[in-house]
Design a protein around this motif. Structure first.
Motif, PDB file in Angstrom:
ATOM      1  N   GLU A 128      -4.399  -0.732  -2.971  1.00  0.00           N
ATOM      2  CA  GLU A 128      -3.311  -0.691  -2.684  1.00  0.00           C
ATOM      3  C   GLU A 128      -2.762   0.965  -2.541  1.00  0.00           C
ATOM      4  OE1 GLU A 128      -0.686  -3.258  -3.590  1.00  0.00           O
ATOM      5  OE2 GLU A 128      -1.451  -4.134  -2.409  1.00  0.00           O
ATOM      6  N   ARG A 136       0.900  -1.113  -0.300  1.00  0.00           N
ATOM      7  CA  ARG A 136      -0.133   0.108  -0.274  1.00  0.00           C
ATOM      8  C   ARG A 136       0.892   1.159   0.074  1.00  0.00           C
ATOM      9  NH1 ARG A 136      -5.150   1.248   1.189  1.00  0.00           N
ATOM     10  NH2 ARG A 136      -5.816   3.631   2.843  1.00  0.00           N
ATOM     11  N   LYS A 157      -2.388  -0.888  -8.372  1.00  0.00           N
ATOM     12  CA  LYS A 157      -2.564  -0.641  -6.984  1.00  0.00           C
ATOM     13  C   LYS A 157      -3.880  -0.389  -7.061  1.00  0.00           C
ATOM     14  CE  LYS A 157       2.304  -0.446  -5.778  1.00  0.00           C
ATOM     15  NZ  LYS A 157       2.738  -1.521  -4.740  1.00  0.00           N
TER      16      LYS A 157
END
Length: 189
Positions: A109, A80, A104
């Motif tokens: 994240e 993250r 992501k």
């Protein structure tokens, strides 16, 4: 100056003050040799720290595309991430950076802190990124940008980017720099 560096300098000063240069007896020479060896080792660590602080800093020319490459390398290694940027202009459509941040975002994240929602920020939000703005702080213009790698985890690292004398510098900090890594303002926005 880091506390480790101050401690090392203190160790050298202590060792030098204990060395007895007036006697040449075998026992004194052994002690003095040990102290001189200690001074040598501590000096090595001081030089290593200074090298790390001054020379290992990431340096780029302003607007250098290598900045995005470097950031992508760091983002790939992290889970993250939280990115604090004015407009995330280093992310261009179709770039490796955009693809990575879309991944992501899809994985939940990615947290973005931007001045206002740009088209790329909206695209990332649509894919699952948490996007926050700091436009309510009128007149606020950050002089640096930062990225928190492994955000909200033990072992997180912070990359702080800023301009200095026509260069774009990026400093990296880890958990040993608690005051920097525990960024209170990130949670306040």
């Amino acid at each position: 100056m880091s506390s480790r560096l101050i401690g090392a300098i203190g160790a050298i000063v202590t060792c030098v003050s204990v060395i007895d240069f007036s006697t040449n007896s075998f026992g004194s020479l052994g002690i003095n040799f040990g102290l001189l060896l200690t001074i040598g080792i501590v000096t090595f660590f001081i030089v290593s720290d200074i090298k790390h602080e001054l020379l290992d800093r990431k340096r780029f020319e302003s607007n250098d595309p290598k900045i995005a490459v470097f950031l992508c390398e760091q983002l790939k290694k992290a889970g993250r991430v939280a990115i604090f940027s004015r407009d995330i202009s280093w992310i261009t459509s179709g770039s490796e950076a955009e693809k990575l941040l879309l991944q992501k975002a899809n994985s939940k994240e990615l947290v973005l802190f931007v001045q206002s929602i740009t088209s790329i920020a909206q695209k990332l939000a649509n894919e699952g990124a948490e996007v926050r703005t700091y436009q309510k702080f009128s007149g606020y213009k950050p002089k640096s940008r930062f990225t928190v790698l492994d955000y909200e985890k033990t072992g997180s690292r912070v990359l702080i980017g800023y301009s200095s004398n026509g260069e774009h510098l990026i400093d990296e900090f880890n958990d040993s720099n608690k005051a920097i890594v525990d960024l209170g303002p990130v949670n306040a926005i």
